[in-house]
Design a protein around this motif. Structure first.
Motif, short mmCIF file in Angstrom:
data_model
loop_
_atom_site.label_atom_id
_atom_site.label_comp_id
_atom_site.label_asym_id
_atom_site.label_seq_id
_atom_site.Cartn_x
_atom_site.Cartn_y
_atom_site.Cartn_z
N UNK A 84 0.83 -1.22 0.00
CA UNK A 84 0.00 0.00 0.00
C UNK A 84 0.86 1.26 0.00
N UNK A 85 1.98 1.22 0.72
CA UNK A 85 2.87 2.40 0.72
C UNK A 85 3.46 2.64 -0.67
N UNK A 86 3.76 1.56 -1.37
CA UNK A 86 4.27 1.72 -2.75
C UNK A 86 3.20 2.42 -3.58
N UNK A 87 1.94 2.00 -3.40
CA UNK A 87 0.85 2.62 -4.18
C UNK A 87 0.70 4.09 -3.81
N UNK A 88 0.79 4.40 -2.50
CA UNK A 88 0.65 5.80 -2.08
C UNK A 88 1.77 6.66 -2.66
N UNK A 89 2.94 6.06 -2.88
CA UNK A 89 4.10 6.82 -3.39
C UNK A 89 4.32 6.58 -4.88
N UNK A 90 3.25 6.15 -5.56
CA UNK A 90 3.38 5.71 -6.96
C UNK A 90 4.05 6.77 -7.84
N UNK A 91 3.54 7.98 -7.81
CA UNK A 91 4.03 8.98 -8.76
C UNK A 91 5.47 9.35 -8.47
N UNK A 92 5.81 9.50 -7.17
CA UNK A 92 7.18 9.87 -6.83
C UNK A 92 8.16 8.76 -7.24
N UNK A 93 7.77 7.52 -6.98
CA UNK A 93 8.65 6.40 -7.36
C UNK A 93 8.79 6.32 -8.88
N UNK A 94 7.66 6.51 -9.58
CA UNK A 94 7.69 6.42 -11.05
C UNK A 94 8.57 7.52 -11.64
N UNK A 95 8.50 8.71 -11.07
CA UNK A 95 9.33 9.80 -11.61
C UNK A 95 10.81 9.54 -11.37
N UNK A 96 11.10 8.99 -10.18
CA UNK A 96 12.50 8.66 -9.87
C UNK A 96 13.03 7.62 -10.86
N UNK A 97 12.21 6.58 -11.07
CA UNK A 97 12.62 5.49 -11.97
C UNK A 97 12.75 5.99 -13.41
N UNK A 98 11.78 6.81 -13.82
CA UNK A 98 11.77 7.31 -15.19
C UNK A 98 13.03 8.13 -15.46
N UNK A 99 13.35 9.02 -14.54
CA UNK A 99 14.50 9.90 -14.76
C UNK A 99 15.81 9.10 -14.67
N UNK A 100 15.87 8.17 -13.72
CA UNK A 100 17.11 7.43 -13.51
C UNK A 100 17.42 6.50 -14.69
N UNK A 101 16.40 5.78 -15.18
CA UNK A 101 16.62 4.78 -16.24
C UNK A 101 16.42 5.40 -17.62
N UNK A 102 15.64 6.50 -17.69
CA UNK A 102 15.31 7.10 -18.99
C UNK A 102 14.05 6.50 -19.59
N UNK A 103 13.30 5.71 -18.80
CA UNK A 103 12.12 5.05 -19.40
C UNK A 103 10.91 5.98 -19.36
N UNK A 104 10.02 5.86 -20.35
CA UNK A 104 8.83 6.72 -20.39
C UNK A 104 8.05 6.60 -19.08
N UNK A 105 7.53 7.74 -18.62
CA UNK A 105 6.87 7.80 -17.32
C UNK A 105 5.70 6.82 -17.25
N UNK A 106 4.98 6.62 -18.36
CA UNK A 106 3.83 5.71 -18.26
C UNK A 106 4.28 4.27 -18.05
#
Ligand code: NAP
Length: 476
Positions: A72-94
């Motif tokens: 549930x905490x991962x879900x609550x932090x979904x957008x922040x985690x996704x942005x971190x991953x997107x920027x770090x790996x270069x993968x599209x945010x979706x």
């Protein structure tokens, strides 16, 4: 600066060494991360070893609740985690959002297994009762790659914790950020300090020290076959339990009766997802001769329409590769393909768009008339490159698909169910999909044949890989 996470605290390294992260979309220096050395890994392993008894005593209901809270905490932090991953790996945010969802689902799934995977009573001939217990293995050394950092980390961490083990995780040097954040969320969810430690650092130092450490009883490694071979040799010194999830060169087999309107977009994304940096990428496209020309014509039109762009833009379909060094490596393979005489149908270059010129972008590329034994058909390119090979009949298609050191994934496209099953049985691979390019289901085992690995992740199968089996006999 991002520090290590040991015993529930963010700590610097003993040596003060750091790794500089580069934003792959812009080429700019972004963040510094502590780079663990041998002493740091030793400390994390000692801490994890001391945490074993306490975590093992947490009863199954409480352990389930902790893992559910983490989901549930991962879900609550979904957008922040996704942005971190997107920027770090270069993968599209979706795509990064989907990956975070998969991580949350993974913790939820393994939370549900804690009180359902136990021992047995065995009908022995001797006078007495034979029982088996499932017990934690101990300290697990988990080593993750850079392509799907939070998803692949979760595939290891969730079942390891569910089975009562403690963890030292070494993420890839280039992509440690979501792993560190995940371990912080685990603390918040109630995982006791010391149970889940994270030591980013160079594989040759931190990864090597983790695999060699005598207190580490289990190694689960995802990465290249080359490094997996070294890991297996090192782990052999003290007979560690090893799981290896390694490279692939999977095939898409498209038969003449396939519905091309459906197949072409799916076959495209089965190679170009994550810009081709996917161990399951169906990078060998085996086309039955009568549809060969039409398929390639239509596929190349689709390739040309793809939207390359900045990872954080919602409409970006393909981001940069993970690093400039990796793009150089993929470009070398494109050069090898040209020299081997394959026909370049489209792509092959750095895109000319000015907004992309500073990033590690590469045009999606199709090679046609690729010879099955050529290097580009045999070696894992790990980028947005498709190698098309024609075939004349089913047996030939199977022979080409099996002509590989690897055996991780693959797809069969046909409307003939008997053919689909016959070919699925004949292909030497750990995962095979029919009329889809999708490989991963949390509930089903995932892993490779041949040089693609040993052991399985996901499904219930992985639980056996994170537990010891003890036989107990009580005489009458
Ligand atoms: P890699 O170079 O093999 O690295 C994987 C991990 O191992 C990284 O954390 C790396 O650290 C570490 N490492 C490097 N040398 C080591 C050593 N001597 N001892 C212990 N650890 C060491 O792979 P990658 O380039 O990150 O990932 C791409 C590869 O992973 C591809 O081959 C892909 O097919 C495979 N992969 C397989 C699966 C699967 O499930 N089968 C899934 C995803 C990816 P550094 O980052 O510091 O080098």
């Amino acid at each position: 600066m991002e520090k290590l996470l040991i015993a529930g605290d963010r700590v610097p390294t003993v040596s003060g060494q750091t790794t500089q992260l580069i934003d792959p979309a812009t080429g700019e220096a972004w963040m510094e991360v502590a780079a663990a050395g041998v002493e740091d890994v030793d400390r994390a392993v000692q801490v994890a070893d001391q945490a074993r008894a306490g975590w093992r005593r947490v009863n199954s209901r409480d352990r389930t609740q902790i893992l559910l809270r983490l989901a549930n905490l991962i879900r609550e932090n979904r957008e922040a985690l996704a942005q971190l991953e997107s920027r770090n790996v270069g993968k599209p945010i979706r795509d990064a959002r989907d990956e975070v969802d998969l991580a949350a689902d993974c913790f939820e799934f393994y939370a549900g297994t804690v009180n359902k995977f136990g021992g047995t009573v065995n009908p022995v001939a001797a006078a007495g009762t034979s029982l088996t217990f499932r017990e934690p293995i101990g300290v697990c050394g988990l080593i993750a790659p850079w392509n799907f950092p939070i998803a692949i980390t979760s595939w290891k961490v969730a079942p390891a914790l569910a089975m009562g083990n403690t963890i030292v995780l070494k993420p890839a040097s280039q992509t440690p950020l979501t792993a560190l954040r995940l371990a912080e969320l685990a603390l918040e969810a109630g995982v006791p300090a010391g149970v889940f430690n994270v030591v980013p650092g160079p594989g040759s130092v931190a990864g090597n020290a983790l695999v060699r450490h005598p207190l580490v009883r289990k190694v689960s490694f995802t990465g290249s076959t080359e490094i997996g071979t070294q890991v297996m040799k090192l782990a052999a010194d003290d007979i560690k339990n090893v799981t290896l999830e390694l490279g692939g060169k999977s095939a898409n087999l498209v038969f003449v009766d396939a519905d091309l309107d459906k197949v072409i977009p799916k076959a495209m994304w089965s190679v170009l997802g994550n810009a081709g940096q996917d161990c399951c990428a169906r990078s060998r496209l085996l086309l039955e001769r009568p549809l060969y020309e039409e398929f390639l014509y239509r596929l190349s039109n689709e390739f040309k329409k793809l939207k390359l762009g900045m990872p954080l833009n919602d409409d970006t379909e393909i981001g940069p590769l993970v690093s400039f060094g990796h793009r150089d490596r993929v470009q070398e393979y494109i050069e090898i393909g040209r020299k081997e005489g394959a026909t370049l149908v489209c792509g092959g270059n750095i895109p000319a768009q000015t907004d992309l010129e500073k990033g590690a972008f590469l045009q999606p590329t199709i090679f046609a008339d690729v010879k099955p034994n050529s290097r580009i058909a045999q070696e894992e390119i790990f980028g947005p490159v498709v190698c098309a090979i024609p075939f004349d009949h089913e047996e030939e298609a199977i022979a080409i698909a099996n002509n590989s050191f690897y055996g991780l994934s693959g797809s069969i496209w046909t409307q003939d169910i008997s053919r689909a099953l016959r070919v699925a049985k004949a292909i030497e691979t750990g995962v095979i999909s029919i009329n889809t390019g999708h490989s991963v289901h949390l509930e089903a085992p995932f892993g490779g044949y041949k040089r693609s690995g040993i052991g399985r992740e996901l499904g219930l199968a992985v639980l056996a890989h994170y537990s010891e089996l003890k036989s107990v006999f009580i005489a009458d």
